[in-house]
Write a protein that holds these residues in place. Sequence first.
Motif, PDB file in Angstrom:
ATOM      1  N   UNK A   8       0.832  -1.196   0.000  1.00  0.00           N
ATOM      2  CA  UNK A   8       0.000   0.000   0.000  1.00  0.00           C
ATOM      3  C   UNK A   8       0.871   1.252   0.000  1.00  0.00           C
ATOM      4  N   UNK A   9       0.516   2.286  -0.776  1.00  0.00           N
ATOM      5  CA  UNK A   9       1.350   3.488  -0.847  1.00  0.00           C
ATOM      6  C   UNK A   9       1.437   4.269   0.454  1.00  0.00           C
ATOM      7  N   UNK A  10       0.501   4.092   1.365  1.00  0.00           N
ATOM      8  CA  UNK A  10       0.549   4.832   2.630  1.00  0.00           C
ATOM      9  C   UNK A  10       1.647   4.323   3.558  1.00  0.00           C
ATOM     10  N   UNK A 110      -1.329   1.622  12.257  1.00  0.00           N
ATOM     11  CA  UNK A 110      -2.201   2.759  12.528  1.00  0.00           C
ATOM     12  C   UNK A 110      -2.471   3.573  11.278  1.00  0.00           C
ATOM     13  N   UNK A 111      -1.439   3.844  10.494  1.00  0.00           N
ATOM     14  CA  UNK A 111      -1.622   4.644   9.284  1.00  0.00           C
ATOM     15  C   UNK A 111      -2.468   3.889   8.265  1.00  0.00           C
ATOM     16  N   UNK A 112      -2.243   2.591   8.122  1.00  0.00           N
ATOM     17  CA  UNK A 112      -3.042   1.813   7.183  1.00  0.00           C
ATOM     18  C   UNK A 112      -4.524   1.862   7.551  1.00  0.00           C
ATOM     19  N   UNK A 113      -4.827   1.621   8.801  1.00  0.00           N
ATOM     20  CA  UNK A 113      -6.233   1.574   9.213  1.00  0.00           C
ATOM     21  C   UNK A 113      -6.885   2.946   9.104  1.00  0.00           C
ATOM     22  N   UNK A 114      -6.197   3.970   9.567  1.00  0.00           N
ATOM     23  CA  UNK A 114      -6.802   5.305   9.576  1.00  0.00           C
ATOM     24  C   UNK A 114      -6.917   5.890   8.167  1.00  0.00           C
ATOM     25  N   UNK A 115      -6.139   5.377   7.224  1.00  0.00           N
ATOM     26  CA  UNK A 115      -6.192   5.907   5.862  1.00  0.00           C
ATOM     27  C   UNK A 115      -7.176   5.147   4.971  1.00  0.00           C
ATOM     28  N   UNK A 116      -7.890   4.192   5.551  1.00  0.00           N
ATOM     29  CA  UNK A 116      -8.934   3.528   4.788  1.00  0.00           C
ATOM     30  C   UNK A 116      -8.614   2.131   4.315  1.00  0.00           C
ATOM     31  N   UNK A 117      -7.457   1.592   4.691  1.00  0.00           N
ATOM     32  CA  UNK A 117      -7.136   0.205   4.350  1.00  0.00           C
ATOM     33  C   UNK A 117      -7.973  -0.673   5.277  1.00  0.00           C
ATOM     34  N   UNK A 230      -4.777   8.684   1.386  1.00  0.00           N
ATOM     35  CA  UNK A 230      -4.775   7.293   0.969  1.00  0.00           C
ATOM     36  C   UNK A 230      -5.626   7.075  -0.275  1.00  0.00           C
ATOM     37  N   UNK A 231      -6.785   7.700  -0.315  1.00  0.00           N
ATOM     38  CA  UNK A 231      -7.667   7.571  -1.483  1.00  0.00           C
ATOM     39  C   UNK A 231      -6.983   8.103  -2.736  1.00  0.00           C
ATOM     40  N   UNK A 238      -1.239   0.505  -9.343  1.00  0.00           N
ATOM     41  CA  UNK A 238      -0.267  -0.181  -8.497  1.00  0.00           C
ATOM     42  C   UNK A 238       1.007  -0.519  -9.255  1.00  0.00           C
ATOM     43  N   UNK A 239       0.874  -0.993 -10.478  1.00  0.00           N
ATOM     44  CA  UNK A 239       2.064  -1.379 -11.241  1.00  0.00           C
ATOM     45  C   UNK A 239       2.980  -0.179 -11.483  1.00  0.00           C
ATOM     46  N   UNK A 240       2.394   1.003 -11.604  1.00  0.00           N
ATOM     47  CA  UNK A 240       3.199   2.212 -11.769  1.00  0.00           C
ATOM     48  C   UNK A 240       3.908   2.540 -10.464  1.00  0.00           C
TER      49      UNK A 240
END
Length: 269
Positions: A8-10, A110-117, A230-231, A238-240
């Motif tokens: 994930x980019x976040x 924490x960042x993953x969950x809060x960013x919408x993952x 995140x959005x 993803x490939x980029x």
Amino acid sequence: MTWQMHGDPMMWVAGIRALYLQALHPRAVRGVMQNSDFRQDAWGRLLRTANFVGTISYGTTEAAERAGARVRKIHSMLTAVDPDTGERYGVDEPELLLWVHCAEIDSYLQVARRSGFRLTDEHADRYVAEQRVSARLVGLDPGAVPANQEEMAAYFEKVRPELACGPEARAVDDFLLHPPTHPLLVPAREVLWRRVAQLAYAALPPYAHELYGRPAAEPATVTRQLRATGTLLRCIPARLRWQLPPKHILRAMSRLGPGSRPAPYKLGR
């Protein structure tokens, strides 16, 4: 869980949050400051860290073991000195390695969950448990490492009295806000990097803001900012994104086949 989350980019924002949090442990950050040239080689150090995380996440077992052995060997040769007491200690002390590990894993989670993952509590516990493998690779006893969110929270509660914002943490804070860069890239640093660093700082727990002495927005506001970021980042194919060095995910997919592609929807299976 690790396979899906670390694509994930976040995770880049989470990595900066981890640096802010790690710097609040005086003995741990002193070991970095006294043994590192990160001011002169900031981007090189960042890429080496990304390469290590990518290797132990997506590389072969053999590659992960080699990477861990290399880190353990380097750490075994490094020491730091407490300027107040004159004590010399190894940077591979278990309590220091544990702090660095927990600050990193908590930041990713924490960042993953809060960013919408989308993660259930079961997913989150499984992720924390999986990361005991990475803890072993850097020299920790997996049995002494938090295995779920509850144990992680208890660990942070226990270690909080040891945290402080000393001169080394101030230096890290200044570095993260103003990393060295080419003069022509200074405007981009101010527009892009500074915003990312400020968001990572805002994502810290409130007690960290108190120690640094810099305010942050209310947690609900920060969560909205993380979700918006995140959005936006997840709109980039993803490939980029995965073409950026060190390309571990693409190599893993080439090795294991397209079915190994990290994709959040697989968490529901």
